[in-house]
Write an enzyme that holds these catalytic residues in place. Sequence first.
Site, PDB file in Angstrom:
ATOM      1  CE  LYS A 210     -23.916 -32.702 -38.093  1.00 25.19           C
ATOM      2  NZ  LYS A 210     -23.426 -33.818 -38.956  1.00 25.19           N
ATOM      3  CG  ASP A 242     -22.543 -34.368 -42.358  1.00 22.06           C
ATOM      4  OD1 ASP A 242     -23.732 -34.159 -42.673  1.00 22.06           O
ATOM      5  OD2 ASP A 242     -22.213 -35.224 -41.506  1.00 22.06           O
ATOM      6  CG  ASP A 266     -19.246 -17.977 -45.220  1.00 27.74           C
ATOM      7  OD1 ASP A 266     -19.070 -17.252 -46.227  1.00 27.74           O
ATOM      8  OD2 ASP A 266     -18.352 -18.234 -44.395  1.00 27.74           O
TER       9      ASP A 266
HETATM   10  C1  IPM Z   1     -19.178 -13.794 -47.695  1.00 31.37           C
HETATM   11  C2  IPM Z   1     -17.946 -13.467 -46.905  1.00 31.37           C
HETATM   12  C3  IPM Z   1     -18.368 -12.765 -45.629  1.00 31.37           C
HETATM   13  C4  IPM Z   1     -19.262 -13.733 -44.867  1.00 31.37           C
HETATM   14  C5  IPM Z   1     -17.185 -12.283 -44.770  1.00 31.37           C
HETATM   15  C6  IPM Z   1     -16.287 -11.355 -45.536  1.00 31.37           C
HETATM   16  C7  IPM Z   1     -17.634 -11.671 -43.480  1.00 31.37           C
HETATM   17  O1  IPM Z   1     -17.216 -14.625 -46.658  1.00 31.37           O
HETATM   18  O2  IPM Z   1     -19.896 -12.858 -48.088  1.00 31.37           O
HETATM   19  O3  IPM Z   1     -19.411 -14.975 -47.939  1.00 31.37           O
HETATM   20  O4  IPM Z   1     -18.765 -14.598 -44.145  1.00 31.37           O
HETATM   21  O5  IPM Z   1     -20.473 -13.608 -45.001  1.00 31.37           O
HETATM   22 MG    MG Z   2     -17.935 -16.356 -47.611  1.00 34.98          MG
END
Ligand code: IPM
Ligand code: MG
Length: 375
Positions: A210, A242, A266
């Site tokens: 970003k 985005d 994530d």
């Molecule tokens: C992932 C999960 C984890 C993260 C959580 C459970 C902390 O969402 O492995 O993607 O955010 O890394």
């Molecule tokens: Mg995750």
Amino acid sequence: MFRQLKKEPGRGMRIMDFNIALIPGDGIGPEIVREAKKVLDKVCEKYGHKFAYSEILLGGASIDVHGVPLTEEAIAAAKASDAVLMGSIGGDAKTSPWYKLEPSRRPEAGLLGIRKALNLFANLRPAYLYNELKAACPLREDIIGDGFDMIIVRELTGGLYFGERKTVEENGIRKAVDTLVYTEEEIRRIAVKAFDIAMKRSKKVCSVDKANVLDSSRLWRSVVEQVAKDYPEVTLEHMLVDNCAMQLVRDPKQFDVILTENMFGDILSDEASMVTGSIGMLSSASLNETSFGLYEPSHGSAPDIAGQNKANPIATILSAAMMLRYSLDLDQEADAVEAAVQKVLTEGYRTGDIMSDGCKLVGTAEMGDLIAAAI
Ligand code: IPM
Ligand code: MG
């Protein structure tokens, strides 16, 4: 840690001994890890290897026994192994007593803690569309085309997840702060991983940031460009996060290796897995600088179906295949596991999450049996 290498005369086959740590975890974790172990047992039987297993408590399972989601003992056991295979951790945030604890003592803190303690900075999340599962893909036929095959390389031990955080009250107003920090070394090492992976695939990296807003992204971009100079064969593209979220549903075929920071990775990896329509199929690896890694399915602990023999064990079985390939250097065995999964799908066996008309519905244990038998 023990490791032996013997050559069997005449067959050229390497017989290997390894220490594998298993983290069954919470929810559907224990049942999917059980099936992955079944498959690994079959691999050992067929190829003559010996795996010694130890079990590690993490997340809710550790809270129930030790009051904390991660212990020093668990970290030591993981470090003493050649690789770690994990199911899933966490429970239902509305009903589970684990979520009455303060955030740093909840199941997820255990997962973040073990990633940090083992320095697992490189999270590889392949998102692949199985031909057999096209019906489960939520995208239009013309967008799917010949399918897609990408891998998200997510930085896993820095950024917003590990920057300073606090909640304070100033003049009766609560204020919360999370900090997104990256050093150039942290960016460089994950970029190098992404480019190395790209060299083995179609030599394309899309780095997602970003940079139109964040300083951390501007640093990210400049370090990634430096690293790219060492890989003249790889085409590098930068994309704003985005826009990437949009492109993943507009034209997922354009992506091969996506390189990005922890939080963006994530979010984008959940999106990419949904786009394949089969999150129950997707594996992941979290690696450090050595060949050591922690392998886990991309999906969560699905507490609503835990213990009902309904969960799809394939993502965990494919994570075990990644473990064979990346940590144990057993490519042939990894290929055999992947081929067995493919065969069982081609024969029409499905767990509930990927079921479609004309296929044969099976439970968690049956799916594990079928895949083990196909090796
Ligand atoms: C992932 C999960 C984890 C993260 C959580 C459970 C902390 O969402 O492995 O993607 O955010 O890394
Ligand atoms: Mg995750």
